[in-house]
Design an enzyme around this catalytic site. Structure first.
Site, short mmCIF file in Angstrom:
data_model
loop_
_atom_site.label_atom_id
_atom_site.label_comp_id
_atom_site.label_asym_id
_atom_site.label_seq_id
_atom_site.Cartn_x
_atom_site.Cartn_y
_atom_site.Cartn_z
N ASP A 189 0.81 -1.22 0.00
CA ASP A 189 0.00 0.00 0.00
C ASP A 189 0.84 1.27 0.00
OD1 ASP A 189 1.00 -0.10 2.58
OD2 ASP A 189 -0.91 0.34 3.55
N GLU A 190 2.06 1.18 -0.51
CA GLU A 190 2.93 2.34 -0.47
C GLU A 190 3.87 2.33 -1.67
OE1 GLU A 190 6.30 3.87 2.63
OE2 GLU A 190 4.44 3.07 3.46
#
Length: 187
Positions: free
Chosen positions: A70-71
């Site tokens: 998620d990054e």
């Protein structure tokens, strides 16, 4: 099943207000937030949504660095578009493609961008320019630096270092004496 042995994979912002964190044993999480709802993990689905969100990001810059499910980091320094406009367009695109909000940090380097993205969660857009670092980043607790955990924070406090600014100004020799040369260089 929170009654089984295991750890929390992630926690909503609502659960975090009760002190629930990733990596925390289920029994501790249940004690802190007894009314929490526990859901099974679905890594196949998480990976699918991760690909959708990252595809949207890559359309904004070919200079893309994947940093986990998620990054990611984008280098937007070659863009003629103002940072705030670009950030708002990217947030809108991710929302349209995924139905999810995101927090974005725009800064002169990856470390400051990571810290900036954490400042206004959830659904934030934080821009830190070179001239803002001393005012906005240096007063923050040293713990805000990714990789500086609770033990390092405690050791820093013992030598009188509490903020990122104090850490930035600390002599390397002093840090190396307490943390070793490798960790001192990292910090």
């Amino acid at each position: 099943d929170p009654t089984e042995r295991g750890v929390v994979a992630t926690a909503t912002y609502e659960a975090r207000r009760f002190g629930v964190r990733s990596g925390m044993p289920f029994r501790t999480a249940r004690r802190l937030c007894p009314d929490a709802v526990y859901l099974p993990t679905d890594f196949v689905e998480y990976a699918r949504w991760s690909r959708v969100f990252k595809a949207a990001m890559q359309e904004f810059s070919p200079l893309f660095e994947d940093r986990g499910i998620d990054e990611a980091y984008l280098d937007i320094s070659a863009s003629a578009e103002p940072s705030e406009t670009l950030g708002r367009r990217l947030k809108a695109r991710i929302l349209a493609d995924t139905g999810m909000t995101c927090s974005i940090g725009i800064a002169p380097n990856k470390l400051v961008a990571k810290i900036a993205s954490d400042l206004d969660k959830p659904d934030g857009l934080t821009i830190v320019n070179d001239g803002d670092i001393a005012q906005r980043i240096w007063p923050l607790p040293a713990r805000r630096i990714p990789g500086v955990g609770p033990k390092a924070e405690q050791k820093l406090a013992v030598i009188g270092i509490h903020t990122i600014g104090e850490l930035a100004q600390a002599p390397m020799v002093e840090l190396a004496r307490h943390f070793g040369s490798s960790m001192a260089r990292f910090m």
